[in-house]
Enzyme design. Structure first.
Site, PDB file in Angstrom:
ATOM      1  CG  MET A 198      -5.139   3.620  -0.918  1.00 37.75           C
ATOM      2  SD  MET A 198      -5.140   1.945  -1.622  1.00 37.75           S
ATOM      3  CE  MET A 198      -6.312   1.977  -2.797  1.00 37.75           C
ATOM      4  N   GLY A 199      -2.462   5.354  -3.739  1.00 34.66           N
ATOM      5  CA  GLY A 199      -2.109   6.696  -4.698  1.00 34.66           C
ATOM      6  C   GLY A 199      -0.734   6.641  -5.240  1.00 34.66           C
ATOM      7  CB  CYS A 200       2.117   4.284  -5.047  1.00 31.93           C
ATOM      8  SG  CYS A 200       2.533   4.695  -3.456  1.00 31.93           S
ATOM      9  CB  THR A 201       2.423   4.734 -10.545  1.00 31.80           C
ATOM     10  OG1 THR A 201       3.789   4.798 -10.080  1.00 31.80           O
ATOM     11  CG2 THR A 201       1.749   6.038 -10.988  1.00 31.80           C
ATOM     12  CB  ALA A 202       4.795   0.873  -7.752  1.00 28.18           C
TER      13      ALA A 202
END
Lengths: 488, 212
Positions: free
Chosen positions: B91-95
């Site tokens: 979680m937390g990645c833009t991808a």
């Protein structure tokens, strides 16, 4: 899926511009050069090509913009050029190339007058508001309350006590959800939203729905990717207690007829809460004309400081709502076992607020009003159409939201995807190699992206200090970046 | 081996006060995990990272570093479909990033595989997997986001969108959960959340505990 290139190789920017790096460019109408001469020459046209990894390659770039934009052809400086000196942050290089800031839907830049107002507060009259009797406190209180009046006038609220300062628009929505929602919603009641809402407009109502037994209902999109107004009307019923809707979508760029939606909702006795974060900074918003019950917006998206948002609420509604947070300022009398509440807006402003920042918001409103919101809107509409048409000309680009036309007006932002190139990859290289700042991700609108069948998108969003020339730079940089990813 | 022997830049942001990690108090894995006596053995994560940093540092141009990252991405095997599940999301990645983690029952070392829908992020994943795959749990926990700053590729290291940070933290959370499970302790919730219901709001897992 195969990716078909129109050209086998990417096109370096050096072919598109005729400016030599480090040599001053004659921009006859550029206020930028006239008032803030850049020792390195033109602020634009220094974007770095991918054709060579050597920085020396950039030195050979020599340029004249191929696309002579309307703003220059007209012979007079555009609004973007006129106001540019007020935003010194834009006059800088990022990773060795001139910054092109196109992430305004996330946050706007601040004019010097706002920074000056903040500085003046802290240097001259920093003091707590409302409770001090000394000179500094009285002055701080005057300026603080003057800012409230400015906000009220800016959105044409009937009176300034209808404006509640919050930390941001998210807190303003939470205030309504917890205060009005928990008091008024019952099992079986319905909260009507659209799938295009920002997370901050969805999640607080999920909390409140789970606690009260109310149900969330969502309006979908039409084929042209605008919230379906017919479905809006169909889903409204006597069960609907509140409609939570954006004015301008931060992804689709569409502008909703809030006055009509409010009229439909009121026919069923439902209240209307408008997320106006993307409209208040960009156009005239008149809460009385729209006849909405609640409206929220954010300071930092409208040239003001961060840490401040506001809630507009009709005074009769605010007066009936219980406090959201407990503490100082929001009470009238405190006893050991109970307290009596202050009147709005103090009832909802527990604790010491962001005084300097709120005064800074007042300065931002002065600045915007000085230009004129109608003028800003008209300029951005032209700029936004130019962005849309320019982006549409790039092969393999899919723009979300309705196409602009005589009847369809879009905000000056485009969310898009490029075939087989991840938006985060695009945004990363646009920043690193080209100095172009755009956003990538779901833009806090995951349900909308799920509805559109994608996980994320790239977004370029404009403000009145941007120019067509910057859009040209962005488009060429985008083409270069796409070329890089399809040929590295 | 002492950390000062590494390039200064490598540990500039987050110097390791205790190069002879593990911190047993934190990990409580000393009963089941073999002590790594030589942190710079031929296959140690520190040495692998050092080689990786050298490789990136030899390229002064940012674009060349990106190209190297993309080559790394190309060499990363795609994660099998069954591993591309929500439970494996970082979680937390833009991808989108998926991370599969396990412990080799014989060696007690961690095995990682990762994938992303973004090529640059796949490159980050490839680098991290190459450094930490087959590392001991203690070595995984010892890695700091700042250690990766020396790669100098792009972005703020502690940004919430930063793949380095998120994938590394994801590896560490999973390692901690696997170790806890192996010791018969309840694993920490990977994604602490609040359960909101008509009966009230209850914390599910501890955010503080979930952070390594």
């Amino acid at each position: 899926m195969a990716f078909v290139l129109t050209s086998p190789s990417h096109q370096p920017l050096s072919k598109l511009f005729l400016v030599r790096r480090g040599v001053s460019v004659k921009l006859s109408h550029s206020i930028i050069n006239r008032r803030h001469p850049n020792p390195n020459g033109s602020r634009l046209g220094f974007q770095r090509p991918y054709s060579s990894s050597s920085s020396s390659a950039v030195a050979a770039a020599s340029v004249t913009p191929l696309a002579e934009s309307g703003e220059r052809a007209s012979g007079s400086p555009s609004l973007g050029e006129l106001v540019r000196p007020d935003f010194p942050i834009l006059d800088q290089e990022i990773n060795g190339v001139s910054l092109v800031y196109l992430d305004n839907a996330a946050t706007s830049q601040k004019p010097s007058t706002v920074m000056k107002a903040l500085n003046q507060y802290y240097e001259s009259y920093n003091s707590n508001v409302h409770r001090g009797i000394h000179f500094l406190s009285a002055r701080a209180t005057d300026e603080y309350e003057r800012a409230r009046k400015k906000v009220a006038v800016f959105i044409n609220a009937a009176e300034s006590r209808e404006i509640v300062f919050t930390r941001n628009a998210t807190e303003a929505i939470n205030l309504v959800a917890y205060s009005w929602g928990l008091t008024n919603l019952r099992p079986g009641d319905e909260i009507l939203l659209t799938v295009a809402e920002h997370h901050s407009a969805i999640v607080p109502w999920q909390f409140v729905a789970q606690k009260t037994g109310a149900t969330l209902k969502f309006v979908g999109l039409t084929e042209d990717e605008t919230p379906d107004l017919n479905q809006f009307k169909e889903l409204l019923s006597k069960k609907t207690k509140i409609v939570v809707v954006h004015h301008i979508s931060n992804v689709l760029g569409c502008i909703l007829p809030i006055d009509e939606i409010a009229a439909w909702a009121h026919n069923f006795g439902a209240k209307v809460l408008v997320d106006a974060c993307q409209s208040v900074p960009h156009m005239v918003v008149d809460v009385q004309k729209l006849n909405v019950d609640f409206l929220v917006a954010s300071s930092h998206k409208m040239c003001g400081p961060t840490g401040v948002g506001f809630l507009y609420g009709k005074i009769e509604l605010l007066s009936e709502m219980p406090p959201f947070l407990g503490g100082g300022e929001m009470i009238s009398d405190v006893f050991l076992d109970h307290s009596t509440y202050a009147e709005p807006p103090s009832r909802f402003e527990a604790g010491t607020p962001a005084i300097g920042e709120i005064i800074g918001l007042g300065a931002a409103i002065d600045y915007l009003t000085g230009i004129g919101m109608q003028k800003i809107h008209e300029y951005e509409e032209d700029l936004g159409n130019y962005l849309y048409q320019s982006l549409r000309s790039v092969p393999n680009v899919r723009i979300y939201g309705p196409a602009p036309s005589e009847a369809v007006h879009r905000a000056a932002l485009c969310s898009f995807n490029v075939n087989n190139v991840h938006p985060t990859d695009l945004a990363t290289l646009l920043d690193q190699q080209q100095g172009v700042a755009i956003r990538s991700g779901h833009h806090c609108a995951q349900p909308l992206h799920q509805y559109l069948g994608v996980n994320s998108s790239a977004r370029a969003s404009l403000y009145f200090y941007n120019s067509k020339k910057e859009i040209d730079v962005f488009i060429e940089a985008l083409k270069d970046t796409i070329g890089f990813f399809t040929s590295y | 081996m002492d950390s000062v022997a590494f390039p200064t830049k490598l540990f500039l942001l987050h110097p390791n006060p205790n190069p002879n990690f593990p911190s047993r108090r934190t990990l409580r894995v000393h009963c089941t995990i073999r002590q790594i006596n030589n942190p710079l053995s031929s296959d140690s994560p520190r040495l692998k990272l050092r080689r990786l940093v050298s490789e990136f540092e030899s390229l002064p141009e940012p674009l060349d570093r990106v190209k190297l990252l993309l080559r790394r991405a190309s060499s990363l095997p795609p994660l099998p479909g069954p591993d591309r599940v929500p439970a494996n999301r970082v979680m937390g990645c833009t991808a989108q990033v998926w991370l599969s983690s396990s412990m080799d029952p014989l060696s007690g070392r961690m095995r990682f595989a990762a994938d992303s829908d973004s090529e640059i992020t796949r490159g980050f994943c490839a680098c991290l997997v190459s450094v930490l795959d087959e590392a001991s749990p203690e070595e995984v926990m010892a890695m700091k986001t700042g250690d990766l700053a020396a790669l100098n590729i792009s972005g703020a290291m502690d940004s919430r969108v930063n793949a380095w940070h998120n994938v590394l933290v994801g590896m560490q959370k999973r390692t901690r959960a696997i170790v806890a499970s192996g010791e018969g302790r309840p694993p920490v919730q990977l994604f602490p959340s609040l359960d909101v219901s008509a009966d009230g709001i209850k914390a599910k897992g501890s955010y503080a505990e979930a952070q390594v």
